[in-house]
Scaffold this active site. Structure first.
Site, PDB file in Angstrom:
ATOM      1  N   LYS A 215       6.610   7.897 -15.921  1.00 33.88           N
ATOM      2  CA  LYS A 215       7.054   8.603 -17.123  1.00 33.88           C
ATOM      3  C   LYS A 215       8.538   8.340 -17.376  1.00 33.88           C
ATOM      4  O   LYS A 215       8.941   7.994 -18.472  1.00 33.88           O
ATOM      5  CB  LYS A 215       6.788  10.109 -16.968  1.00 33.88           C
ATOM      6  N   GLU A 221      10.970   4.965  -5.949  1.00 32.27           N
ATOM      7  CA  GLU A 221       9.870   4.298  -5.239  1.00 32.27           C
ATOM      8  C   GLU A 221       9.166   3.288  -6.154  1.00 32.27           C
ATOM      9  O   GLU A 221       8.910   2.143  -5.769  1.00 32.27           O
ATOM     10  CB  GLU A 221       8.825   5.327  -4.762  1.00 32.27           C
ATOM     11  N   GLY A 275       4.404  14.937 -15.890  1.00 36.38           N
ATOM     12  CA  GLY A 275       3.898  13.884 -15.002  1.00 36.38           C
ATOM     13  C   GLY A 275       2.555  14.237 -14.373  1.00 36.38           C
ATOM     14  O   GLY A 275       1.614  13.441 -14.393  1.00 36.38           O
ATOM     15  N   ARG A 276       2.429  15.448 -13.820  1.00 31.64           N
ATOM     16  CA  ARG A 276       1.188  15.812 -13.115  1.00 31.64           C
ATOM     17  C   ARG A 276       0.046  16.135 -14.074  1.00 31.64           C
ATOM     18  O   ARG A 276      -1.062  16.417 -13.626  1.00 31.64           O
ATOM     19  CB  ARG A 276       1.451  16.968 -12.151  1.00 31.64           C
ATOM     20  N   GLU A 361       3.285  21.819  -7.279  1.00 32.15           N
ATOM     21  CA  GLU A 361       4.482  21.406  -8.033  1.00 32.15           C
ATOM     22  C   GLU A 361       4.627  22.292  -9.280  1.00 32.15           C
ATOM     23  O   GLU A 361       5.733  22.561  -9.734  1.00 32.15           O
ATOM     24  CB  GLU A 361       4.404  19.922  -8.426  1.00 32.15           C
ATOM     25  N   HIS A 392     -16.454  19.562  10.081  1.00 35.26           N
ATOM     26  CA  HIS A 392     -16.258  19.080  11.454  1.00 35.26           C
ATOM     27  C   HIS A 392     -14.786  18.958  11.792  1.00 35.26           C
ATOM     28  O   HIS A 392     -14.416  18.267  12.741  1.00 35.26           O
ATOM     29  CB  HIS A 392     -16.986  17.742  11.620  1.00 35.26           C
ATOM     30  N   LYS A 516      15.755  13.944  -3.419  1.00 23.19           N
ATOM     31  CA  LYS A 516      16.008  12.631  -4.041  1.00 23.19           C
ATOM     32  C   LYS A 516      17.497  12.317  -3.981  1.00 23.19           C
ATOM     33  O   LYS A 516      17.904  11.199  -3.683  1.00 23.19           O
ATOM     34  CB  LYS A 516      15.596  12.663  -5.519  1.00 23.19           C
TER      35      LYS A 516
HETATM   36  O1  F6P Z   1       8.065  14.169  -7.743  1.00 25.71           O
HETATM   37  C1  F6P Z   1       8.656  14.468  -8.945  1.00 25.71           C
HETATM   38  C2  F6P Z   1       8.034  13.712 -10.061  1.00 25.71           C
HETATM   39  O2  F6P Z   1       8.885  13.819 -11.151  1.00 25.71           O
HETATM   40  C3  F6P Z   1       6.620  14.179 -10.424  1.00 25.71           C
HETATM   41  O3  F6P Z   1       6.630  15.321 -11.189  1.00 25.71           O
HETATM   42  C4  F6P Z   1       6.104  12.975 -11.119  1.00 25.71           C
HETATM   43  O4  F6P Z   1       4.715  13.009 -11.268  1.00 25.71           O
HETATM   44  C5  F6P Z   1       6.586  11.890 -10.179  1.00 25.71           C
HETATM   45  O5  F6P Z   1       7.861  12.331  -9.767  1.00 25.71           O
HETATM   46  C6  F6P Z   1       6.666  10.523 -10.779  1.00 25.71           C
HETATM   47  O6  F6P Z   1       7.552  10.494 -11.868  1.00 25.71           O
HETATM   48  P1  F6P Z   1       7.567   9.301 -12.887  1.00 25.71           P
HETATM   49  O7  F6P Z   1       6.241   9.249 -13.542  1.00 25.71           O
HETATM   50  O8  F6P Z   1       8.685   9.609 -13.824  1.00 25.71           O
HETATM   51  O9  F6P Z   1       7.829   8.052 -12.098  1.00 25.71           O
END
Ligand code: F6P
Length: 549
Positions: A215, A221, A275-276, A361, A392, A516
């Site tokens: 987003k 990452e 995002g979620r 979250e 199990h 972060k």
């Molecule tokens: O972990 C924080 C967060 O902002 C989440 O809410 C989101 O889903 C994820 O990082 C990835 O963010 P992006 O889609 O901006 O890479």
């Protein structure tokens, strides 16, 4: 027992206090007696909507408790809050945004607008434009008109994204395994090079389409992995072909272009999709590429059906409302600080992970919308695993441990295989867990049973099950796109309704920021080996890692 003080300054203080008093009475929390005495519990405490059935008969609900919970919902105007959210109001106050994932899955022509600090925007216009573009792209990839650098059809899609840009698409793609695969789908979220290296080792760069799903298009990452994969593509097919193998799914088109993605390969969505909550937007591209466009739109249709149900069904029959109220009874009044999500279908193996982000979250908050500390427990810990595997491993604790941990048990009536005995056994096990959790086995029963078998009487306490442990059953006729969409939307609305009741913001996530920020100086310290300025524990770890590495 938690401190069940009501949210401050609400009209629902009275009913909140009534529920808190009710929860202090063990009889009110009993499940076993209610199940034994009420032969009609199943029809009375189950409801259906959008093709799903929610069965609450194995909980401590009775008419009086349900009446209080529904009164609480009315006093707090929970459905009104959901309607305001779905109408595009700026419900995410700390980020000054609407939360309009429902617009991302709405049918064309509904004209939903999003409130922004600069006024109201046409949300539907953006959704419809990008959905049309994405459809053309997906169709083109499937019919081969959008092909690899060497002109052959793509065989695989690799989604690079994390959190909501990974969990939803990965979970839904796996859940829809019964649909004929169009492209093999792979997902890499973690910055851990082991996962990325292993995935790339199994892929042919010349046949792989790479989606950079983010987003913000700034997530560390994803950006690191995107650069590694870009180099992997360039090394195999040449720099000039790379663009044909890349696409971006983002709300930050400018950053995607700066990364080098061609504008016609950037599929955007509004800032007002969290995002979620984003699998319904262009972030869901991997689902459409892997399982077909019709599966993707079927998923949206199921979620839309649940959206309509959530704001139109009367409270006594409203699935999201009943689901949210029962979970709140457990979390905020009975003091159950965790719940388990147990899908009895291995295709839903990633559902608990998706739900963890959605629930924790969103509602893992300790201050209300106005920034005041809340004085009652909010979101519980969620964990889970498909049944019967879970039986199990951790279900021992749920049956006989010291904590009461309610369970959501998801059942699919009709499987997509013809191993009838397997499926019967699977369903029987799920029902057996619900019965064992609720009814338990008294020490007297354990003793009598043991005596009949000639067992040591000292074993009776070990063979005793306290019971009175609630479980909520969700029944889907099939695990198809429509019913999966409805299930996911049900969980989203449950979370939003609970946030409205607790007066917390379900749509921000400031809690992930600090870690972060702290990672930056730590990365520098690891690179230089100089721990100056770090706290003593971090400095010690940096020195140790340098010695061991
Ligand atoms: O972990 C924080 C967060 O902002 C989440 O809410 C989101 O889903 C994820 O990082 C990835 O963010 P992006 O889609 O901006 O890479």
């Amino acid at each position: 027992m938690p401190d069940s003080a009501p949210p401050p300054s609400t009209a629902c203080a009275e009913v909140w206090a009534r529920l808190a008093a009710r929860a202090a009475d063990p009889a009110a929390r009993s499940v076993r007696e209610k199940l034994r005495c009420d032969a009609n519990r199943f029809p009375r405490f189950s409801a259906s909507g959008a093709g799903l059935v929610l069965d609450l008969s194995r909980t401590s609900l009775d008419e009086a408790l349900l009446a209080d919970l529904l009164a609480l919902a009315e006093a707090a105007d929970l459905v009104g809050a959901l309607k305001r959210q779905m109408r595009g109001q700026m419900v995410n106050a700390t980020e000054r945004r609407a939360a309009l994932h429902t617009a991302a899955r709405a049918p064309d022509g509904v004209g939903i607008r999003a409130e922004t600090p600069d006024g109201w925007q046409d949300a539907s216009a953006l959704v419809e434009r990008e959905r049309t573009r994405l459809r053309a792209f997906v169709m083109g990839v499937h019919d081969g008109t959008i092909a690899t650098a060497s002109g052959v059809p793509f065989a695989s899609v690799l989604n690079l994204g994390i959190g909501g840009s990974d969990l939803g698409p990965a979970m839904a793609t796996e859940a829809l395994a019964a649909v004929r695969p169009r492209l093999a789908a792979h997902f890499v979220g973690n910055v851990d090079g082991h996962g990325l290296a292993a995935t790339l080792a199994g892929l042919d760069p010349a046949r792989t389409l790479v989606l950079i799903a983010s987003k913000s298009f700034t997530t560390q990452e994803t950006m690191v992995n995107a650069r590694v994969v870009r180099a992997w593509l360039a090394a195999a097919i040449g720099e000039e072909g790379v663009g044909r193998h890349l696409a971006a799914l983002t709300a930050n088109g400018v950053a995607a272009e700066a990364f080098g993605i061609a504008p016609d390969r950037i599929f955007t969505f509004g800032e007002w999709v969290g995002g979620r909550y984003s699998l319904w937007s262009t972030i869901g591209a991997a689902i459409a590429l892997a399982r077909g466009w019709d599966s993707f739109t079927g998923l949206l249709a199921g979620a839309q059906a649940m959206d309509t149900h959530a704001v139109t069904a009367r409270p006594r029959r409203n699935l999201p409302l009943l689901f949210a109220l029962t979970h709140t009874w457990h979390a905020s009044f009975c003091g159950h600080r965790a719940y388990a999500c147990l899908p009895y279908d291995s295709r839903l193996a990633r559902l608990p992970a998706w739900l963890q982000q959605l629930e924790m979250e969103s509602n893992g908050k300790r201050v209300d919308q106005a920034g005041r500390p809340v004085s009652f427990p909010t979101a519980p810990v969620v964990f889970g695993e498909p049944g019967t595997n879970a039986q199990h491993s951790f279900l021992q604790l749920m049956h006989q441990g010291t904590d009461i941990i309610p369970a959501d048990i998801v059942l699919i009536a009709r499987p997509d295989h013809n191993l009838a005995e397997n499926h019967r056994l699977l369903l029987a096990n799920a029902l057996a867990q619900g019965a064992a959790l609720a009814l338990g086995r008294s020490e007297a029963e354990a003793r009598a049973d043991g005596e009949a078998k000639g067992e040591d009487p000292g074993l009776a306490p070990h063979r005793t099950f306290p019971g009175d442990r609630p479980s909520l059953f969700l029944h889907l006729p099939r695990l198809d796109p429509f019913h999966l969409g409805a299930l996911l939307a049900l969980y989203e609305h449950k979370v939003a309704l609970q946030a409205a009741l607790w007066r917390i913001n379900a749509f921000d996530q400031w809690g992930v920021e600090l870690g972060k920020r702290l990672a930056q100086p730590l990365e520098r310290a690891l690179a230089t080996g100089d721990p100056a300025g770090l706290d003593p524990a971090s400095a010690g770890a940096v020195r140790l890692l340098a010695k061991l590495g």
